[in-house]
Enzyme design. Structure first.
Site, PDB file in Angstrom:
ATOM      1  N   LYS A  16       0.853  -1.211   0.000  1.00 12.30           N
ATOM      2  CA  LYS A  16       0.000   0.000   0.000  1.00 12.30           C
ATOM      3  C   LYS A  16       0.874   1.241   0.000  1.00 12.30           C
ATOM      4  O   LYS A  16       0.651   2.170  -0.787  1.00 12.30           O
ATOM      5  CB  LYS A  16      -0.876   0.007   1.249  1.00 12.30           C
ATOM      6  CG  LYS A  16      -1.582   1.337   1.523  1.00 12.30           C
ATOM      7  CD  LYS A  16      -2.519   1.299   2.708  1.00 12.30           C
ATOM      8  CE  LYS A  16      -1.849   1.607   3.995  1.00 12.30           C
ATOM      9  NZ  LYS A  16      -1.594   3.041   4.278  1.00 12.30           N
ATOM     10  N   ASN A  17       1.892   1.272   0.854  1.00  8.88           N
ATOM     11  CA  ASN A  17       2.669   2.505   1.041  1.00  8.88           C
ATOM     12  C   ASN A  17       3.722   2.719  -0.029  1.00  8.88           C
ATOM     13  O   ASN A  17       4.409   3.738  -0.020  1.00  8.88           O
ATOM     14  CB  ASN A  17       3.275   2.538   2.449  1.00  8.88           C
ATOM     15  CG  ASN A  17       2.178   2.671   3.487  1.00  8.88           C
ATOM     16  OD1 ASN A  17       1.034   2.967   3.158  1.00  8.88           O
ATOM     17  ND2 ASN A  17       2.515   2.421   4.743  1.00  8.88           N
ATOM     18  N   CYS A 110      -5.808  11.965  11.381  1.00  9.07           N
ATOM     19  CA  CYS A 110      -6.585  10.727  11.359  1.00  9.07           C
ATOM     20  C   CYS A 110      -6.547  10.148  12.773  1.00  9.07           C
ATOM     21  O   CYS A 110      -6.118  10.800  13.713  1.00  9.07           O
ATOM     22  CB  CYS A 110      -6.016   9.764  10.333  1.00  9.07           C
ATOM     23  SG  CYS A 110      -4.436   9.108  10.825  1.00  9.07           S
ATOM     24  N   ARG A 115      -0.909  14.555  12.491  1.00  8.18           N
ATOM     25  CA  ARG A 115      -0.262  14.388  11.177  1.00  8.18           C
ATOM     26  C   ARG A 115      -0.175  15.715  10.408  1.00  8.18           C
ATOM     27  O   ARG A 115      -0.806  15.920   9.373  1.00  8.18           O
ATOM     28  CB  ARG A 115      -0.967  13.311  10.369  1.00  8.18           C
ATOM     29  CG  ARG A 115      -0.938  11.974  11.123  1.00  8.18           C
ATOM     30  CD  ARG A 115      -1.547  10.851  10.368  1.00  8.18           C
ATOM     31  NE  ARG A 115      -0.595  10.337   9.367  1.00  8.18           N
ATOM     32  CZ  ARG A 115      -0.873   9.271   8.612  1.00  8.18           C
ATOM     33  NH1 ARG A 115      -2.023   8.660   8.730  1.00  8.18           N
ATOM     34  NH2 ARG A 115      -0.002   8.852   7.719  1.00  8.18           N
ATOM     35  N   ASP A 299       4.109   0.915  11.962  1.00  4.83           N
ATOM     36  CA  ASP A 299       2.922   0.230  11.414  1.00  4.83           C
ATOM     37  C   ASP A 299       2.813  -1.211  11.877  1.00  4.83           C
ATOM     38  O   ASP A 299       1.818  -1.869  11.587  1.00  4.83           O
ATOM     39  CB  ASP A 299       2.943   0.263   9.872  1.00  4.83           C
ATOM     40  CG  ASP A 299       2.802   1.677   9.347  1.00  4.83           C
ATOM     41  OD1 ASP A 299       3.084   1.894   8.156  1.00  4.83           O
ATOM     42  OD2 ASP A 299       2.448   2.576  10.134  1.00  4.83           O
ATOM     43  N   ARG A 391      -8.842  -0.682   4.454  1.00  3.05           N
ATOM     44  CA  ARG A 391      -8.016   0.370   3.840  1.00  3.05           C
ATOM     45  C   ARG A 391      -6.637  -0.169   3.473  1.00  3.05           C
ATOM     46  O   ARG A 391      -6.000   0.314   2.541  1.00  3.05           O
ATOM     47  CB  ARG A 391      -7.848   1.543   4.811  1.00  3.05           C
ATOM     48  CG  ARG A 391      -9.091   2.397   4.972  1.00  3.05           C
ATOM     49  CD  ARG A 391      -8.775   3.646   5.745  1.00  3.05           C
ATOM     50  NE  ARG A 391      -7.486   4.158   5.339  1.00  3.05           N
ATOM     51  CZ  ARG A 391      -6.631   4.777   6.172  1.00  3.05           C
ATOM     52  NH1 ARG A 391      -6.954   4.959   7.430  1.00  3.05           N
ATOM     53  NH2 ARG A 391      -5.473   5.223   5.747  1.00  3.05           N
TER      54      ARG A 391
HETATM   55  C1  EPZ Z   1       3.731   7.118   5.971  1.00  2.00           C
HETATM   56  O1  EPZ Z   1       2.909   8.134   6.514  1.00  2.00           O
HETATM   57  C2  EPZ Z   1       2.864   5.865   5.887  1.00  2.00           C
HETATM   58  N1  EPZ Z   1       1.726   6.110   4.986  1.00  2.00           N
HETATM   59  C3  EPZ Z   1       2.372   5.497   7.283  1.00  2.00           C
HETATM   60  O2  EPZ Z   1       1.615   4.279   7.161  1.00  2.00           O
HETATM   61  C4  EPZ Z   1       3.586   5.240   8.171  1.00  2.00           C
HETATM   62  O3  EPZ Z   1       3.155   4.960   9.485  1.00  2.00           O
HETATM   63  C5  EPZ Z   1       4.486   6.491   8.183  1.00  2.00           C
HETATM   64  O4  EPZ Z   1       4.849   6.839   6.828  1.00  2.00           O
HETATM   65  C6  EPZ Z   1       5.763   6.271   8.988  1.00  2.00           C
HETATM   66  O5  EPZ Z   1       6.461   5.180   8.449  1.00  2.00           O
HETATM   67  C7  EPZ Z   1       1.923   6.072   3.653  1.00  2.00           C
HETATM   68  O6  EPZ Z   1       3.030   5.882   3.176  1.00  2.00           O
HETATM   69  C8  EPZ Z   1       0.702   6.257   2.801  1.00  2.00           C
HETATM   70  P1  EPZ Z   1       5.593  10.604   8.171  1.00  2.00           P
HETATM   71  P2  EPZ Z   1       3.434   9.667   6.551  1.00  2.00           P
HETATM   72  O7  EPZ Z   1       5.442  11.842   7.385  1.00  2.00           O
HETATM   73  O8  EPZ Z   1       4.212   9.946   5.339  1.00  2.00           O
HETATM   74  C9  EPZ Z   1       5.320  13.793  11.626  1.00  2.00           C
HETATM   75  C10 EPZ Z   1      -0.161   2.793   7.591  1.00  2.00           C
HETATM   76  O9  EPZ Z   1      -0.637   2.276   8.615  1.00  2.00           O
HETATM   77  N2  EPZ Z   1       5.246  14.780  10.524  1.00  2.00           N
HETATM   78  O10 EPZ Z   1       6.867   9.842   8.093  1.00  2.00           O
HETATM   79  O11 EPZ Z   1       2.290  10.534   6.885  1.00  2.00           O
HETATM   80  C11 EPZ Z   1       4.045  12.971  11.718  1.00  2.00           C
HETATM   81  O12 EPZ Z   1       3.060  13.658  12.475  1.00  2.00           O
HETATM   82  C12 EPZ Z   1       0.234   4.257   7.578  1.00  2.00           C
HETATM   83  O13 EPZ Z   1       0.041   2.172   6.511  1.00  2.00           O
HETATM   84  C13 EPZ Z   1       5.328  16.132  10.825  1.00  2.00           C
HETATM   85  O14 EPZ Z   1       5.453  16.530  11.989  1.00  2.00           O
HETATM   86  O15 EPZ Z   1       4.414   9.597   7.813  1.00  2.00           O
HETATM   87  C14 EPZ Z   1       4.515  11.736  12.405  1.00  2.00           C
HETATM   88  O16 EPZ Z   1       4.582  11.976  13.798  1.00  2.00           O
HETATM   89  C15 EPZ Z   1      -0.009   4.944   8.909  1.00  2.00           C
HETATM   90  N3  EPZ Z   1       5.246  17.041   9.812  1.00  2.00           N
HETATM   91  C16 EPZ Z   1       5.937  11.546  11.857  1.00  2.00           C
HETATM   92  O17 EPZ Z   1       6.327  12.817  11.346  1.00  2.00           O
HETATM   93  C17 EPZ Z   1       5.118  16.647   8.508  1.00  2.00           C
HETATM   94  O18 EPZ Z   1       5.072  17.516   7.621  1.00  2.00           O
HETATM   95  C18 EPZ Z   1       6.045  10.509  10.753  1.00  2.00           C
HETATM   96  O19 EPZ Z   1       5.224  10.928   9.696  1.00  2.00           O
HETATM   97  C19 EPZ Z   1       5.036  15.263   8.223  1.00  2.00           C
HETATM   98  C20 EPZ Z   1       5.105  14.352   9.241  1.00  2.00           C
END
Ligand code: EPZ
Length: 415
Positions: A16-17, A110, A115, A299, A391
């Protein structure tokens, strides 16, 4: 019903990711994109819906997704659909890269956390994109976009991917410092390079994108889903089962395999397959901390917490990545688990067994964790709100029943 061993073999589909950013990047080339091994999951179909609203044609054909982007004309993302899935934010980079304009709704948080997207916006502003955040809508003007240096304060997966996609057609060299290193980032690099892009360094903290004039269509098979694989490993581990997972990358599963081996599992790396034999009884693993890759994946945290409920000993779990990823502990406690949650830490004292009952999914991975709990609980467990699970897992109940579980999808009376 609980009590059945999870046994057999299964072939994993595309991740998915990996597929979600690849779908977003499919608007970049002059030409069609065919994604093979595309998982039949809600988020993928929602993303295809967003592509259609932008003017693309998408066609789902027995496990592959065809994207025809020839008529793309719209740089305004549909509000309703964008709110439906968090990953709509992945469209920002490619829309800017392709059309140098974008109007996108601020994606909601979410169940697992607020996020924010500050790192996405900081990265794009470093490339000269003018962004006005007008209360819920982002008006982005990229007519003066240029290559540049991006420093990410946190190795955000989405922000890294958005900058990669925004910069792929930008003349010059763009660098991303402190980039995320997840395997899905490497897969996005492979995909963009297969279309004629020039990106290097994915998988390390420094990624370099050399913009190209244009890209061509491609047929591409993404990496398989390491989180679905890890979830099935946990299912076999907690039921004393035996599974052979095909079409996986054991290297990407090292953090999960390491913890499951500590708990008593025997795991064999067979190149593109992985074999796991669960023990009669799991032991608690050493403290587990979620981290950006190559640390333990957030995850997989909920699934490990669920199986720790019946492991001998005490397990300490720290969730460092998202602020609200222990939602399923309330239902696990009702099933008889002994869990103490304090902020980002959960302490799980293993018990002999859980009792089946009616529980509910509160997010994608927590929902999968509740199904794992049901596999070992005494009696029947009903998991509600399984739309969360749909999802990210294609027909999860069919996957597990093919491996021996007594599980079926039901519709609750009046539900
Ligand atoms: C991706 O989400 C994945 N989703 C998530 O999978 C996964 O948990 C996550 O990466 C971490 O590995 C997809 O790829 C579609 P991040 P993403 O930006 O990109 C903070 C699942 O269950 N952050 O690395 O949104 C954020 O709040 C899903 O399959 C900021 O502060 O993750 C979080 O605490 C859930 N500012 C941390 O960084 C930003 O601009 C990691 O988020 C962006 C993120």
């Amino acid at each position: 019903m609980g009590g059945e061993r999870i046994e057999g073999e299964i072939r994993l589909e595309g991740a998915k990711n990996a597929v979600l950013p690849i779908l977003a990047a499919s608007i970049l080339p002059e030409g069609d994109v065919l994604i093979r091994d595309c998982p039949d999951i809600q988020d993928v179909h929602a993303m295809a819906g967003i592509l259609q609203k932008l003017g693309c044609e998408t066609q789902w054909q027995d496990g592959s997704m065809l994207i025809h982007n020839g008529k793309i004309h719209n740089w305004e993302m549909p509000d309703a659909l964008s709110k439906q899935i968090r990953s709509s934010i992945f469209m920002l980079g490619p829309i800017l890269g392709k059309m140098h304009r974008a109007t996108v709704p601020y994606p909601g948080g979410c169940e697992i956390g607020i996020r924010p997207i500050d790192l996405h916006l900081k990265g794009l502003r470093a490339l000269g994109v003018k962004i006005v955040d007008d209360g819920g809508m982002l008006y982005c003007d990229g007519r003066e976009m240029h290559a540049g240096d991006v420093y990410l304060d946190y190795p955000s997966v989405g922000a890294t991917e958005n900058v990669m996609m925004a910069a792929s057609l930008l003349p010059g060299i763009t660098t991303i410092h402190n980039a995320a290193r997840e395997p899905e980032i490497e897969d996005l690099q492979r995909f963009i390079n297969a279309m004629g892009g020039k990106i290097q360094g994915a998988g390390t903290q420094l990624i370099e994108i050399e913009g190209v004039e244009s890209m061509h269509g491609v047929e591409y098979a993404p990496i398989s889903d390491r989180i679905v694989a890890g979830t099935l490993m946990c299912a076999a581990a907690v039921t004393g089962g035996h599974v052979r997972l095909k079409n996986v990358c054991p290297w990407d599963l090292v953090p999960v395999s390491a913890k499951l081996q500590e708990m008593g599992c025997k795991i064999h790396d067979m190149g593109a397959d992985l074999i796991l034999q669960g023990p009669e009884h799991l032991h608690a693993c050493s403290p587990l901390q979620t981290q950006p890759h190559p640390g333990f994946p957030t995850d997989m945290q909920a699934q490990m917490l669920a199986i720790s409920c019946v492991a001998r000993g005490t397990t300490v779990i720290v969730e460092n990545v998202f602020e609200n990823r222990f939602a399923q502990t309330a239902d696990l406690t009702r099933m008889g688990a002994h869990i103490h949650v304090n902020g980002r830490m959960a302490v799980v004292q293993g018990v002999d067994h859980l009792h089946g009952m009616q529980v509910g999914a509160r997010d994608l991975r927590g929902g999968a964790a509740m199904v794992l709990a049901g596999l070992i609980a005494q009696g029947e467990t009903i998991v509600e709100n399984i739309g969360f699970i749909d999802r990210g897992y294609a027909h999860f109940e069919k996957m597990l029943s093919a491996l021996g579980a007594k599980i079926e999808r039901i519709s609750l009376r009046g539900g």
